[in-house]
Design an enzyme around this catalytic site. Structure first.
Site, PDB file in Angstrom:
ATOM      1  N   LYS A   1       0.819  -1.218   0.000  1.00 34.30           N
ATOM      2  CA  LYS A   1       0.000   0.000   0.000  1.00 34.30           C
ATOM      3  C   LYS A   1       0.855   1.271   0.000  1.00 34.30           C
ATOM      4  CE  LYS A   1      -4.303  -0.595  -0.663  1.00 34.30           C
ATOM      5  NZ  LYS A   1      -4.202  -0.749  -2.130  1.00 34.30           N
TER       6      LYS A   1
ATOM      7  N   LEU B   1      16.838   2.792   9.290  1.00 35.77           N
ATOM      8  CA  LEU B   1      15.396   2.898   9.528  1.00 35.77           C
ATOM      9  C   LEU B   1      15.045   1.931  10.650  1.00 35.77           C
ATOM     10  CD1 LEU B   1      12.420   3.569   8.951  1.00 35.77           C
ATOM     11  CD2 LEU B   1      12.507   1.909   7.072  1.00 35.77           C
TER      12      LEU B   1
ATOM     13  N   LYS C   1       2.345  -0.187  12.812  1.00 32.62           N
ATOM     14  CA  LYS C   1       1.378   0.918  12.937  1.00 32.62           C
ATOM     15  C   LYS C   1       1.549   1.926  11.796  1.00 32.62           C
ATOM     16  CE  LYS C   1       1.537   0.818  18.053  1.00 32.62           C
ATOM     17  NZ  LYS C   1       0.123   0.463  18.312  1.00 32.62           N
TER      18      LYS C   1
ATOM     19  N   LEU D   1      26.490   0.396   4.493  1.00 37.28           N
ATOM     20  CA  LEU D   1      26.868  -0.048   5.838  1.00 37.28           C
ATOM     21  C   LEU D   1      25.720  -0.759   6.558  1.00 37.28           C
ATOM     22  CD1 LEU D   1      28.652   3.256   6.777  1.00 37.28           C
ATOM     23  CD2 LEU D   1      29.699   1.165   5.891  1.00 37.28           C
TER      24      LEU D   1
HETATM   25  S1  NHW Z   1      17.251  -2.145   5.971  1.00 34.00           S
HETATM   26  C1  NHW Z   1      16.971  -2.231   7.713  1.00 34.00           C
HETATM   27  C2  NHW Z   1      15.608  -1.750   8.103  1.00 34.00           C
HETATM   28  N1  NHW Z   1      15.432  -1.831   9.532  1.00 34.00           N
HETATM   29  C3  NHW Z   1      15.130  -2.955  10.197  1.00 34.00           C
HETATM   30  O1  NHW Z   1      14.906  -3.997   9.624  1.00 34.00           O
HETATM   31  C4  NHW Z   1      15.107  -2.841  11.718  1.00 34.00           C
HETATM   32  C5  NHW Z   1      14.071  -3.710  12.369  1.00 34.00           C
HETATM   33  N2  NHW Z   1      12.752  -3.409  11.842  1.00 34.00           N
HETATM   34  C6  NHW Z   1      12.078  -2.249  12.092  1.00 34.00           C
HETATM   35  O2  NHW Z   1      12.556  -1.355  12.785  1.00 34.00           O
HETATM   36  C7  NHW Z   1      18.356  -0.720   5.848  1.00 34.00           C
HETATM   37  C8  NHW Z   1      10.723  -2.087  11.419  1.00 34.00           C
HETATM   38  O3  NHW Z   1      10.241  -3.368  11.087  1.00 34.00           O
HETATM   39  C9  NHW Z   1      10.773  -1.179  10.171  1.00 34.00           C
HETATM   40  C10 NHW Z   1       9.388  -1.198   9.502  1.00 34.00           C
HETATM   41  C11 NHW Z   1      11.091   0.239  10.587  1.00 34.00           C
HETATM   42  C12 NHW Z   1      11.785  -1.685   9.152  1.00 34.00           C
HETATM   43  N3  NHW Z   1      12.816  -0.468   3.990  1.00 34.00           N
HETATM   44  O4  NHW Z   1       5.626   1.006  10.010  1.00 34.00           O
HETATM   45  P1  NHW Z   1       5.173  -0.211   9.286  1.00 34.00           P
HETATM   46  C13 NHW Z   1      17.521   0.550   5.824  1.00 34.00           C
HETATM   47  O5  NHW Z   1      17.399   1.209   6.843  1.00 34.00           O
HETATM   48  C14 NHW Z   1       7.739  -1.088   4.554  1.00 34.00           C
HETATM   49  C15 NHW Z   1      11.788   0.185   3.405  1.00 34.00           C
HETATM   50  O6  NHW Z   1       3.783  -0.647   9.576  1.00 34.00           O
HETATM   51  P2  NHW Z   1       7.167  -1.701  10.751  1.00 34.00           P
HETATM   52  C16 NHW Z   1      16.901   0.947   4.531  1.00 34.00           C
HETATM   53  C17 NHW Z   1       6.785  -2.240   4.325  1.00 34.00           C
HETATM   54  O7  NHW Z   1       7.043  -2.847   3.074  1.00 34.00           O
HETATM   55  N4  NHW Z   1      10.486  -0.082   3.651  1.00 34.00           N
HETATM   56  O8  NHW Z   1       6.174  -1.436   9.517  1.00 34.00           O
HETATM   57  C18 NHW Z   1      15.835   2.015   4.686  1.00 34.00           C
HETATM   58  C19 NHW Z   1       5.438  -1.561   4.416  1.00 34.00           C
HETATM   59  O9  NHW Z   1       5.163  -0.855   3.213  1.00 34.00           O
HETATM   60  P3  NHW Z   1       4.182  -1.534   2.117  1.00 34.00           P
HETATM   61  C20 NHW Z   1      10.218  -1.046   4.536  1.00 34.00           C
HETATM   62  O10 NHW Z   1       7.578  -3.104  10.689  1.00 34.00           O
HETATM   63  C21 NHW Z   1      15.326   2.447   3.328  1.00 34.00           C
HETATM   64  C22 NHW Z   1       5.673  -0.494   5.485  1.00 34.00           C
HETATM   65  O11 NHW Z   1       7.118  -0.344   5.592  1.00 34.00           O
HETATM   66  C23 NHW Z   1      11.238  -1.763   5.185  1.00 34.00           C
HETATM   67  O12 NHW Z   1       6.572  -1.193  12.009  1.00 34.00           O
HETATM   68  C24 NHW Z   1      14.178   3.405   3.441  1.00 34.00           C
HETATM   69  C25 NHW Z   1       5.137  -0.953   6.818  1.00 34.00           C
HETATM   70  O13 NHW Z   1       5.363   0.064   7.742  1.00 34.00           O
HETATM   71  C26 NHW Z   1      12.567  -1.442   4.871  1.00 34.00           C
HETATM   72  N5  NHW Z   1      13.603  -2.080   5.441  1.00 34.00           N
HETATM   73  O14 NHW Z   1       8.431  -0.784  10.419  1.00 34.00           O
HETATM   74  C27 NHW Z   1      13.744   3.907   2.090  1.00 34.00           C
HETATM   75  N6  NHW Z   1      10.670  -2.647   6.023  1.00 34.00           N
HETATM   76  O15 NHW Z   1       4.167  -0.637   0.935  1.00 34.00           O
HETATM   77  C28 NHW Z   1      14.659   5.024   1.621  1.00 34.00           C
HETATM   78  C29 NHW Z   1       9.344  -2.498   5.892  1.00 34.00           C
HETATM   79  O16 NHW Z   1       4.769  -2.893   1.832  1.00 34.00           O
HETATM   80  C30 NHW Z   1      14.119   5.626   0.348  1.00 34.00           C
HETATM   81  N7  NHW Z   1       9.056  -1.540   4.999  1.00 34.00           N
HETATM   82  O17 NHW Z   1       2.828  -1.646   2.777  1.00 34.00           O
HETATM   83  C31 NHW Z   1      14.998   6.764  -0.155  1.00 34.00           C
HETATM   84  C32 NHW Z   1      14.839   8.025   0.659  1.00 34.00           C
HETATM   85  C33 NHW Z   1      15.623   9.184   0.077  1.00 34.00           C
HETATM   86  C34 NHW Z   1      15.001   9.617  -1.272  1.00 34.00           C
HETATM   87  C35 NHW Z   1      15.780  10.790  -1.926  1.00 34.00           C
HETATM   88  C36 NHW Z   1      15.273  11.267  -3.322  1.00 34.00           C
HETATM   89  C1  EN5 Z   2      21.397  -2.362   5.457  1.00 35.18           C
HETATM   90  N1  EN5 Z   2      22.623  -1.683   5.124  1.00 35.18           N
HETATM   91  O1  EN5 Z   2      20.331 -12.354   8.231  1.00 35.18           O
HETATM   92  C2  EN5 Z   2      21.610  -3.762   5.958  1.00 35.18           C
HETATM   93  N2  EN5 Z   2      22.531 -12.165   8.462  1.00 35.18           N
HETATM   94  O2  EN5 Z   2      23.800 -14.539   6.058  1.00 35.18           O
HETATM   95  C3  EN5 Z   2      20.326  -4.328   6.514  1.00 35.18           C
HETATM   96  N3  EN5 Z   2      23.527 -15.533   8.980  1.00 35.18           N
HETATM   97  O3  EN5 Z   2      24.521 -13.633   9.604  1.00 35.18           O
HETATM   98  C4  EN5 Z   2      19.925  -5.641   5.905  1.00 35.18           C
HETATM   99  N4  EN5 Z   2      19.648 -17.625  11.390  1.00 35.18           N
HETATM  100  O4  EN5 Z   2      24.254 -17.755   7.795  1.00 35.18           O
HETATM  101  C5  EN5 Z   2      20.546  -6.800   6.599  1.00 35.18           C
HETATM  102  N5  EN5 Z   2      25.643 -18.444   9.389  1.00 35.18           N
HETATM  103  C6  EN5 Z   2      20.066  -8.131   6.145  1.00 35.18           C
HETATM  104  C7  EN5 Z   2      20.809  -9.237   6.876  1.00 35.18           C
HETATM  105  C8  EN5 Z   2      20.281  -9.463   8.278  1.00 35.18           C
HETATM  106  C9  EN5 Z   2      21.178 -10.329   9.133  1.00 35.18           C
HETATM  107  C10 EN5 Z   2      21.304 -11.707   8.576  1.00 35.18           C
HETATM  108  C11 EN5 Z   2      22.816 -13.472   7.929  1.00 35.18           C
HETATM  109  C12 EN5 Z   2      23.516 -13.308   6.591  1.00 35.18           C
HETATM  110  C13 EN5 Z   2      23.704 -14.230   8.928  1.00 35.18           C
HETATM  111  C14 EN5 Z   2      24.414 -16.397   9.759  1.00 35.18           C
HETATM  112  C15 EN5 Z   2      23.825 -16.770  11.087  1.00 35.18           C
HETATM  113  C16 EN5 Z   2      22.526 -17.514  10.967  1.00 35.18           C
HETATM  114  C17 EN5 Z   2      21.919 -17.803  12.305  1.00 35.18           C
HETATM  115  C18 EN5 Z   2      20.563 -18.430  12.138  1.00 35.18           C
HETATM  116  C19 EN5 Z   2      24.752 -17.605   8.894  1.00 35.18           C
HETATM  117  C20 EN5 Z   2      26.189 -19.555   8.664  1.00 35.18           C
HETATM  118  C21 EN5 Z   2      27.704 -19.368   8.578  1.00 35.18           C
HETATM  119  C22 EN5 Z   2      28.417 -20.567   7.994  1.00 35.18           C
HETATM  120  C23 EN5 Z   2      29.902 -20.466   8.307  1.00 35.18           C
HETATM  121  C24 EN5 Z   2      30.648 -21.646   7.745  1.00 35.18           C
HETATM  122  C25 EN5 Z   2      30.404 -21.802   6.264  1.00 35.18           C
HETATM  123  C26 EN5 Z   2      28.926 -21.861   5.933  1.00 35.18           C
HETATM  124  C27 EN5 Z   2      28.210 -20.685   6.491  1.00 35.18           C
END
Ligand code: NHW
Ligand code: EN5
Length: 372
Positions: free
Chosen positions: A3, A122, A131, A372
């Site tokens: 959405k 994020l 939410k 990163l």
């Molecule tokens: S990836 C790491 C992201 N962070 C985490 O995974 C941390 C743990 N998770 C959380 O904190 C690296 C929450 O689950 C987050 C979502 C905050 C992820 N990227 O609030 P709702 C980055 O930081 C969409 C983008 O209800 P939530 C990259 C999802 O598809 N979108 O969910 C950041 C849905 O949309 P949809 C993501 O779980 C890039 C909506 O969020 C996403 O409470 C940002 C749901 O929102 C993700 N990783 O919070 C974009 N994960 O359309 C930068 C989920 O599917 C764009 N969603 O309904 C560029 C900006 C600059 C532009 C300049 C021109």
């Molecule tokens: C935005 N800049 O899943 C980054 N890590 O493989 C955000 N697995 O560490 C996005 N599940 O395979 C991040 N061990 C997305 C990645 C999120 C973190 C993640 C994976 C990547 C990871 C490990 C541990 C798994 C634990 C159970 C894994 C296997 C290692 C093994 C070593 C010997 C040779 C075969 C592989």
């Protein structure tokens, strides 16, 4: 299905394979006077803040939010634990804007509950998930980027969103196999004993390449030439100048390590390798609380074979007590991963572009970008 993302200028799933759509920007820039001037509305309990990451107190708050609520693996055994020094480095490259370091607080308690920067970190507190806060945060950061007259961005995520330009595989090279097995990061292979496993991953005590040394400030011009030339061969890559190289690649303890090969005869810098430090918290383990991980960053080889260069990187990482060396299958990494005993992980990393359409998905080896 999506959405939020369906409303954004990104490649849409329904458009995959439609060759009538042009490659390039999806929306044209608008005059800055037409960019929304006020912040987006948050639900009533919350307020926006702009974070001063140089303030000890703010940096602590961001660090703690991420340390407890940022990315985990799919079995919730490990959680990224970016250090404060790392965050300061990551968030203040040349040309950064403080307005892009956006926090969300609870008005009443002032507690920091969410964070986003331009393209990374994020994070929404676990108790406030699903939410629809994330879409508001993404729109707000986009608005603030637009106010600086920038209209495209690249970002990565472990989840599938509309629509990846490439999907990469994480690979892992055990440096401390006993600990990795103890904490459940890896498993003892079939028909393998612990002592055979330790022997399998053993590395030399010291590096083998003559002229291999740490990068220093006076190397910035030579490293910039080397990297610029190398990155020009990829479809998507950063355009580093000397200031960027100084910021992103000059060594900082426990943040970024960079090594190069200076020919002992000619003193020419011919090869370069680097990795960043990103520990993970080990969730609920008796004996260990952190996993010390190195992540391959930018590597360039012109004379020393890449395989030998990366083997030296593994050796220094082992000397510095890292438990594991991680890499993606980007750039030419495929050429050394298997041979240097990396194994595929259970995680993938998807690459995305904001407001730019490409016709065909890229191969990981066409990517010259590591975030990163
Ligand atoms: S990836 C790491 C992201 N962070 C985490 O995974 C941390 C743990 N998770 C959380 O904190 C690296 C929450 O689950 C987050 C979502 C905050 C992820 N990227 O609030 P709702 C980055 O930081 C969409 C983008 O209800 P939530 C990259 C999802 O598809 N979108 O969910 C950041 C849905 O949309 P949809 C993501 O779980 C890039 C909506 O969020 C996403 O409470 C940002 C749901 O929102 C993700 N990783 O919070 C974009 N994960 O359309 C930068 C989920 O599917 C764009 N969603 O309904 C560029 C900006 C600059 C532009 C300049 C021109
Ligand atoms: C935005 N800049 O899943 C980054 N890590 O493989 C955000 N697995 O560490 C996005 N599940 O395979 C991040 N061990 C997305 C990645 C999120 C973190 C993640 C994976 C990547 C990871 C490990 C541990 C798994 C634990 C159970 C894994 C296997 C290692 C093994 C070593 C010997 C040779 C075969 C592989």
């Amino acid at each position: 299905r999506h959405k939020f993302w369906e409303t954004q200028p990104v490649g849409q799933f329904k458009d995959i394979g439609d060759s009538s759509l042009p490659e390039g920007p999806i929306e044209l820039p608008t005059p800055l006077s037409e960019v929304k001037q006020e912040p987006y509305n948050l639900p009533d309990p919350y307020e926006w803040i702009t974070c001063d990451i140089n303030s000890e107190v703010m940096c602590d708050e961001v660090y703690n939010l991420l340390a407890h609520n940022y990315v985990e693996d799919d079995e919730n055994m490990f959680r990224f634990n970016y250090s404060k020094e790392f965050l300061r480095w990551a968030l203040q490259p040349p040309g950064y804007f403080r307005s892009w370091h956006i926090g969300v607080r609870v008005k009443s308690s002032k507690k920091l509950v969410a964070f986003i920067t331009e393209i990374n970190f994020l994070c929404v507190h676990k108790k406030l998930r699903t939410k629809r806060l994330a879409p508001v945060m993404i729109k707000e950061v986009t608005r603030r980027v637009h106010l600086e007259n920038m209209w495209q961005a690249a970002y990565t995520a472990g989840v599938i969103l509309p629509t990846p330009i490439a999907t990469c595989q994480y690979w892992h090279r055990s440096l401390n196999p006993k600990k990795l097995i103890d904490v459940g990061f890896s498993r003892l292979g079939a028909r393998m004993t612990m002592s055979r496993t330790i022997k399998l991953y053993k590395l030399p005590e010291s590096t083998v390449t003559p002229g291999f040394r740490k990068m220093e400030i006076h190397d910035v011009p030579a490293v910039t030439r080397l990297i610029r030339n190398y990155l020009s061969h990829f479809v998507v890559a950063p355009d580093f100048d000397e200031n960027d190289v100084e910021h992103w690649l000059l060594p900082r303890e426990n943040v970024i390590d960079s090594y190069l090969v200076e020919s002992p005869e000619t003193h020419v810098v011919t090869d370069f390798c680097s990795f960043y430090t990103l520990p993970s918290s080990i969730l609920g383990h008796q004996n260990y609380s952190t996993l010390k991980a190195a992540y391959s960053f930018y590597n360039v080889s012109t004379v020393t074979p890449l395989l030998q260069l990366m083997n030296d990187a593994l050796i220094v990482a082992k000397q510095k007590d890292y438990d594991v060396f991680n890499a993606l299958d980007v750039m030419q990494n495929e050429t050394f991963l298997r041979e240097l005993k990396f194994g595929p992980g259970d995680g993938k990393l998807h690459y995305y572009l904001y407001n730019y359409r490409i016709r065909h998905a890229l191969k990981p080896s066409e990517l010259g970008l590591v975030l990163l």
